[in-house]
Write a protein that holds these residues in place. Sequence first.
Motif, PDB file in Angstrom:
ATOM      1  N   THR A  47       0.839  -1.209   0.000  1.00 47.05           N
ATOM      2  CA  THR A  47       0.000   0.000   0.000  1.00 47.05           C
ATOM      3  C   THR A  47       0.868   1.251   0.000  1.00 47.05           C
ATOM      4  O   THR A  47       0.649   2.187  -0.780  1.00 47.05           O
ATOM      5  N   ILE A  48       1.892   1.228   0.875  1.00 54.38           N
ATOM      6  CA  ILE A  48       2.787   2.391   0.955  1.00 54.38           C
ATOM      7  C   ILE A  48       3.490   2.618  -0.379  1.00 54.38           C
ATOM      8  O   ILE A  48       3.569   3.747  -0.872  1.00 54.38           O
ATOM      9  N   LEU A  50       2.478   1.729  -3.363  1.00 57.24           N
ATOM     10  CA  LEU A  50       1.522   2.227  -4.362  1.00 57.24           C
ATOM     11  C   LEU A  50       1.280   3.722  -4.189  1.00 57.24           C
ATOM     12  O   LEU A  50       1.223   4.480  -5.164  1.00 57.24           O
ATOM     13  N   VAL A  51       1.140   4.132  -2.943  1.00 51.54           N
ATOM     14  CA  VAL A  51       0.903   5.565  -2.682  1.00 51.54           C
ATOM     15  C   VAL A  51       2.125   6.385  -3.102  1.00 51.54           C
ATOM     16  O   VAL A  51       2.004   7.419  -3.767  1.00 51.54           O
ATOM     17  N   ASN A  53       4.273   5.730  -5.287  1.00 50.22           N
ATOM     18  CA  ASN A  53       4.544   5.714  -6.726  1.00 50.22           C
ATOM     19  C   ASN A  53       3.537   6.484  -7.571  1.00 50.22           C
ATOM     20  O   ASN A  53       3.645   6.479  -8.789  1.00 50.22           O
TER      21      ASN A  53
END
Lengths: 219, 187
Positions: A47-48, A50-51, A53
């Motif tokens: 999740t981290i 994805l955020v 990027n």
Amino acid sequence: MNCSHEAVELMHKYLDHDLTKEEEGRLRVHLEDCEACQKHFHELERTIKLVQNTEQITAPADFKKSVMQKLPAEKKNVKYLRWFKAHPVLTSAVIFVIFMFSGMFSSWNQSGELVVSKQENLEIQGDTVIVPEGVTVEGDLLVKNGDLRIDGTVDGDVRLVNGDLIKDDTIEGSGLMASAGEVNGDLQQVDQVFEWLWFHMKDLIKSIFSLGHIQLTGT
Amino acid sequence: MDLITREKIKQVKRGDQSAFEDIVSFYQNKIYQHCYRMLGNRHEAEDIGQETFIRAYVNIHSFDDKRKFSTWLYRIATNLTIDRIRKRKPDYYLDAEIRGTDGLDMYSQLATDHRLPEEEVQGMELQDYINQQISGLPPKYRSVIILRYLEEFSLQEISDILDIPLGTVKTRIHRGREALRKKLRHV
Ligand SMILES: [Zn+2]
């Protein structure tokens, strides 16, 4: 270890670099055994990523221009000072115009009487100021609307406005030294109204620039 | 804070607008992006982003030189975005796309709440989906997630920006991460 509370809590502390050595050990042991928590942990890390990027966004092209247009008006003195620094020649012209309209000429016309900057030990005969023999004037001497005769000494600059330096022994006549007395500084003779103006403008410009300097480099 | 910014701020405090222009140049993309992430649309991001710089200029004398300028600037921006979110009318989301420049259809956003995330993600770019999920977090979680993972502030700096205790920052970032994890685990 309770998965939903303790283990997840430790995962978040790990992500914030807040784990003690002991807690890190406990989390590691639990993750080795518990598939559900492994999955949870990977999901958090992903999740981290994805955020992080997501693509960077840039401001619209006219953003800065719009901001600058909406700012309240700048304090006038700052604006003028910057302008003065950028345009020294025009500044002189502007100051000249200001003086013309602010009564400088009228003050010139009104002040026709004799003005002397130092009265001490000086003799005044009619329109002539005399520095007597043996007398030393400490500092600068200004004589306006009158003549000056120096028999003694001036320890400073002499400014003669609208007047002449009287030379007693013009027979030997060789400029300043012809005068019996002595000037240990510059002699400036200002005869005309424009020179007088210019003379004051230089002072004024200097004071504006030094004021600007203090304001722009001081604390 | 670097020396150039420090010097520029001194000049701005003396009223020099041209020095402020340099500050806007340096921070405009960061602040605009922050507002965009907080608000979820370009129109409001531009409006609030500009307002941030105007407030900073007007209140520059209340900025303490010993502190970090970026922290102070982000604080203004964050407070303004949260104010704006609070003042939104309930039908705001429906209006937004009619003015829209975002490519995100807010009607479909409402409609997709009933669909499964997998189907939803297939219907749009992954980037848009992630942006939408960040924008969909409650503001108090959204702000810490953005500041931490998009602006890369430390937890202590976030505590300064939001003017909340460090412990509260940690709680919010945990909850924000969990909320996003649930939204993003299928993609
Ligand atoms: Zn477990």
